[in-house]
Design a protein around this motif. Structure first.
Motif, PDB file in Angstrom:
ATOM      1  N   MET A   1       0.722  -1.060   0.037  1.00 15.24           N
ATOM      2  CA  MET A   1       0.064  -0.063  -0.030  1.00 15.24           C
ATOM      3  C   MET A   1       0.884   1.299   0.024  1.00 15.24           C
ATOM      4  SD  MET A   1      -2.746   1.081   3.233  1.00 15.24           S
ATOM      5  CE  MET A   1      -2.973  -0.618   3.294  1.00 15.24           C
ATOM      6  N   GLY A   5      -2.025   6.048   0.651  1.00 18.23           N
ATOM      7  CA  GLY A   5      -3.217   5.257   1.167  1.00 18.23           C
ATOM      8  C   GLY A   5      -3.100   4.668   2.439  1.00 18.23           C
ATOM      9  N   GLN A  40      -9.016   2.759  -1.864  1.00 21.86           N
ATOM     10  CA  GLN A  40      -8.408   1.513  -1.871  1.00 21.86           C
ATOM     11  C   GLN A  40      -8.826   0.566  -2.602  1.00 21.86           C
ATOM     12  OE1 GLN A  40      -5.965   1.055   1.282  1.00 21.86           O
ATOM     13  NE2 GLN A  40      -5.884   3.233   1.718  1.00 21.86           N
ATOM     14  N   THR A  64      -3.980  -4.242   0.073  1.00 25.21           N
ATOM     15  CA  THR A  64      -4.527  -2.988  -0.017  1.00 25.21           C
ATOM     16  C   THR A  64      -6.021  -3.272  -0.132  1.00 25.21           C
ATOM     17  OG1 THR A  64      -2.568  -2.002  -0.951  1.00 25.21           O
ATOM     18  CG2 THR A  64      -4.735  -0.592  -1.105  1.00 25.21           C
TER      19      THR A  64
END
Length: 195
Positions: A1, A5, A40, A64
């Motif tokens: 990620m 994020g 996401q 993620t």
């Protein structure tokens, strides 16, 4: 990620902690969960399109999605006032997967810091399973753990990464923080279970 994020994972956990502590309305928190959930999910899809079979890029992107689908599920559940059992059972599955991510960080990447962070996330998803899936009244305890993790596992690491300092954080400091977190969790549990 990515760092951005992760930074917003901190934001949504921060907001959700106040929901669990009874400080904001579920529908209000739902909107932000949906924003972050869509972010996401959409951005990782774009990454997967360009992955060209890169197994570690796919692996990271799958991690993620664990967050993205959690926030979408929470957002829609709260917005439409649905039963939370589905979110709870999904959280159990994610908690198990998060343990695997933790082990891979420890054993394959030798990344102590993210190994600890993933095990902390596994614990938090486990709490969501107990709270939302099993319907045990641990919302205050879970709220405080969520608040602490919003900072320790997401906001601070992402911010330090964005400014180029995260790699200077020692494994020993991460282990110390993990131990202190465990002690705080025990104290919080005892304090909130006595009320």
């Amino acid at each position: 990620m990515g760092n951005v994020g992760l930074f917003y994972v901190g934001a949504v956990l921060f907001l959700n902690s106040f929901l669990l502590l009874g400080k904001i309305h579920a529908k209000s928190a739902a909107i932000f969960n949906l924003f972050i959930g869509f972010m996401q999910v959409v951005f990782p899809i774009l990454i997967l399109i360009e992955a060209n079979g890169d197994k570690w890029l796919i692996y990271n992107t799958a991690g993620t999605f664990l967050f993205g689908f959690t926030y979408l599920f929470v957002g829609f559940t709260n917005l439409f006032q649905l039963d939370s059992t589905g979110v709870g059972l999904y959280s159990l599955w994610v908690a198990i997967i998060a343990v695997a991510y933790s082990l891979i960080n420890f054993l394959y990447f030798h990344d102590i810091k993210f190994g600890i962070i993933w095990i902390m996330w596994a614990f938090l998803w486990g709490l969501f399973y107990v709270l939302l899936g099993l319907k045990k009244e641990i919302s205050i305890f879970t709220g405080w753990v969520t608040f602490i993790e919003s900072w320790l596992t997401a906001t601070i690491p992402a911010f330090l990464s964005m400014i180029g300092i995260w790699e200077n954080v020692s494994d020993n400091l991460a282990i110390t923080i993990g131990i202190l977190f465990s002690l705080i969790v025990i104290i919080l549990f005892r304090k909130t279970s006595n009320n």
